[in-house]
Scaffold this motif. Structure first.
Motif, PDB file in Angstrom:
ATOM      1  N   UNK A   1      11.620   3.927  59.970  1.00  0.00           N
ATOM      2  CA  UNK A   1      11.057   3.726  61.304  1.00  0.00           C
ATOM      3  C   UNK A   1      11.887   2.685  62.052  1.00  0.00           C
ATOM      4  N   UNK A   2      12.130   1.573  61.384  1.00  0.00           N
ATOM      5  CA  UNK A   2      13.048   0.558  61.888  1.00  0.00           C
ATOM      6  C   UNK A   2      13.912   0.079  60.731  1.00  0.00           C
ATOM      7  N   UNK A   3      14.938  -0.717  61.049  1.00  0.00           N
ATOM      8  CA  UNK A   3      15.747  -1.307  59.990  1.00  0.00           C
ATOM      9  C   UNK A   3      16.293  -2.643  60.466  1.00  0.00           C
ATOM     10  N   UNK A   4      16.704  -3.465  59.519  1.00  0.00           N
ATOM     11  CA  UNK A   4      17.207  -4.810  59.807  1.00  0.00           C
ATOM     12  C   UNK A   4      18.428  -5.066  58.947  1.00  0.00           C
ATOM     13  N   UNK A   5      19.500  -5.579  59.563  1.00  0.00           N
ATOM     14  CA  UNK A   5      20.731  -5.864  58.833  1.00  0.00           C
ATOM     15  C   UNK A   5      20.719  -7.286  58.288  1.00  0.00           C
ATOM     16  N   UNK A   6      21.151  -7.421  57.026  1.00  0.00           N
ATOM     17  CA  UNK A   6      21.331  -8.724  56.388  1.00  0.00           C
ATOM     18  C   UNK A   6      22.798  -8.818  55.985  1.00  0.00           C
ATOM     19  N   UNK A   7      23.600  -9.617  56.707  1.00  0.00           N
ATOM     20  CA  UNK A   7      25.032  -9.705  56.399  1.00  0.00           C
ATOM     21  C   UNK A   7      25.266 -10.232  54.992  1.00  0.00           C
ATOM     22  N   UNK A   8      26.320  -9.698  54.342  1.00  0.00           N
ATOM     23  CA  UNK A   8      26.614 -10.140  52.984  1.00  0.00           C
ATOM     24  C   UNK A   8      28.083 -10.093  52.642  1.00  0.00           C
TER      25      UNK A   8
END
Length: 495
Positions: free
Chosen positions: A197-204
């Motif tokens: 439905x939604x998504x969130x980026x976590x830099x790595x």
């Protein structure tokens, strides 16, 4: 209260490899996108109103209580620079992301890339037809991410709608290479439980992690069965996105979360999260999860740990999204009462339902707690034909202040100050009058975000708007410049 300035404006009117052939710069047709039948961001069909409701709407316009159809009203400290109507991609506009001099606008039928090097005259660089509601969008380096939360026949951009009861149906994450903004290339797809439905980026570093929020499982859905009490985590190698894969599904609600009705009437049962905002500089995240609000530790992005959890079974119906302040000692949660398709900005609903909830974060480390302080809701009542409720917004990075801009669907765009958690106040606004005085149809600003000196809004029906805020209380934010902004991956503006 801010004073009104009125401007009268009348508007005139499958694989991944196989899909790539359909992704040219400008596409002239767009197939229908199917919305999820669940609460939250689902476009609704037009609904006729009673004769008395229509009469009330007309009377409110005549008396000046609400703007007229297609009339623009805004405070003196906001300037409306430009509106870019929909073009080749005809579906419902959704979220926004930014990179350099580009804005990326999601749409239920695909996405559109704008050159915003001159914010007063944005230019379309490309449009990509790729139906799959709600096409929540984000960017990182040369990669663009697109959420699909409608059951499709396959993972291509030429797929058709197909019942979720079919085992072969597909929902999940699509990934594009945007190194050439004029010709995005579809390079990878990852199926996730219950879609995305939604998504969130976590830099790595070499990888980027994607936290996928989805909800509403059913025993009849082969790929979305209960319990669904967590999030999917996708690991994406930046140099080899075709190797992207789900690496875990952490359980955030081991007790099942808020049970909803009948235990808590009028509250959504928690069966996953709607949206997550991360603050990587603090290894902290906030989840808006249907019937629950949470904060969790993301020091190890593959193994998030819940720190605290709250419920509001009196006034919150559907925990929708979250925003940290700059010091990370507050969180603003939104309640999407009515799923975004109801008229809830009226006297009958009141000031505490369909509002923002402001929470202080007290304590340190694993002892941090969410403490409720107040509600904020726009006090400009809307017509019964206008869907209106708290929706997506972002911080305006003013040193020493907590100020954000926020979308309210047909309630327009609000700029408000929550530096005092207990006494939030609106300092600026922009809105259009209702689309109609006879029928209810979903429209208005889905997302309103501040980026490099301007406010950008994606109106579900009217298109892409650019606004300029001219106020000494926010002028300091103009000195802040970012190379990239995905609002759900909050930058540390204090650096």
């Amino acid at each position: 209260m801010t004073s009104l300035h009125i401007t009268r404006v009348r508007r005139r009117g499958l694989g991944v490899a196989a899909a790539a052939a359909g992704l040219f710069a400008t596409l002239l047709t767009a197939g229908p996108a199917v919305a999820t039948p669940d609460p939250g961001d689902a476009p609704a069909k037009k609904k006729g109103l009673s004769t008395s409701q229509q009469a009330e709407a007309r009377a409110a316009i005549e008396n000046g209580e609400i703007p007229g159809v297609d009339e623009i009203v805004h405070s003196k400290n906001i300037e409306h620079l430009v509106n870019i109507p929909k073009d080749a991609i005809k579906g419902t506009n959704s979220d926004l992301a930014f990179q350099g001099e580009y804005a990326f606008a999601g749409n239920y039928d695909g996405f559109r890339i704008f050159d915003i090097s001159n914010p007063k005259a944005p230019k379309t660089v490309s449009q990509v037809l790729c139906p799959g509601s709600q096409n929540d969008i984000s960017v990182s380096g040369n990669l663009l991410f697109l959420s699909t939360d409608s059951s499709r026949s396959d993972n291509s951009c030429t797929s058709t709608s197909q019942p979720a009861t079919e085992k072969s149906s597909w929902e999940g994450m699509k990934i594009f290479d945007i190194s050439d903004k004029s010709n995005p290339r579809y390079v990878a797809a990852v199926e996730t439980a219950c879609g995305s439905h939604t998504h969130t980026l976590v830099p790595g570093g070499r990888n980027v992690y994607v936290y996928v929020s989805s909800y509403s499982p059913s025993e009849t859905f082969p790929d979305c069965k209960p319990p669904h009490d967590g999030i999917s985590i996708i690991k994406v190698p930046r140099r080899a996105p075709e190797k992207s894969a789900v690496v875990d599904f952490p359980v955030l609600f081991p007790d099942g979360g808020n049970p909803g009705a009948p235990t808590n009437p009028g509250v959504s049962r928690t069966t996953g999260c709607h949206d997550i905002t991360v603050l990587p500089s603090k290894d902290l995240a906030a989840g808006a999860c249907m019937g629950d609000g949470i904060i969790f530790d993301i020091e190890d992005p593959e193994r998030p740990r819940v720190i605290d959890r709250v419920q509001d079974n009196v006034n919150f119906a559907f925990w929708h999204s979250a925003t940290f302040n700059q010091k990370a000692d507050k969180v603003v949660f939104t309640d999407e009462l009515g799923g975004g398709s109801a008229a809830t900005c009226n006297a009958a609903t009141g000031p505490e339902r369909g509002a923002d909830g402001i929470y202080d974060i007290t304590g340190k480390g694993d002892q941090r707690k969410l403490v409720f302080r107040s509600y904020f809701k726009i006090d400009r009542h809307q017509a019964d034909t206008e869907n209106c409720v708290a929706h997506n917004g972002s911080l305006i990075p003013v040193k020493g202040k907590d100020i954000m801009v926020q979308a309210w669907y047909q309630g327009g765009i609000s700029v408000w100050d929550f530096t005092d958690s207990a006494k939030p106040e609106e300092i600026a606004f922009f809105e259009r009058g209702p689309l109609s005085t006879t029928t209810m149809s979903t429209a208005g600003s889905w997302s309103a975000y501040y980026y490099n000196g301007y406010i950008y809004s994606n109106d579900m029906a009217k298109g892409f708007d650019v606004l300029k805020l001219n106020d000494k209380r926010t002028d300091g934010a103009q000195r802040v410049r970012l190379n990239e902004l995905n609002v759900q991956t909050q930058p540390d503006y204090r650096r």
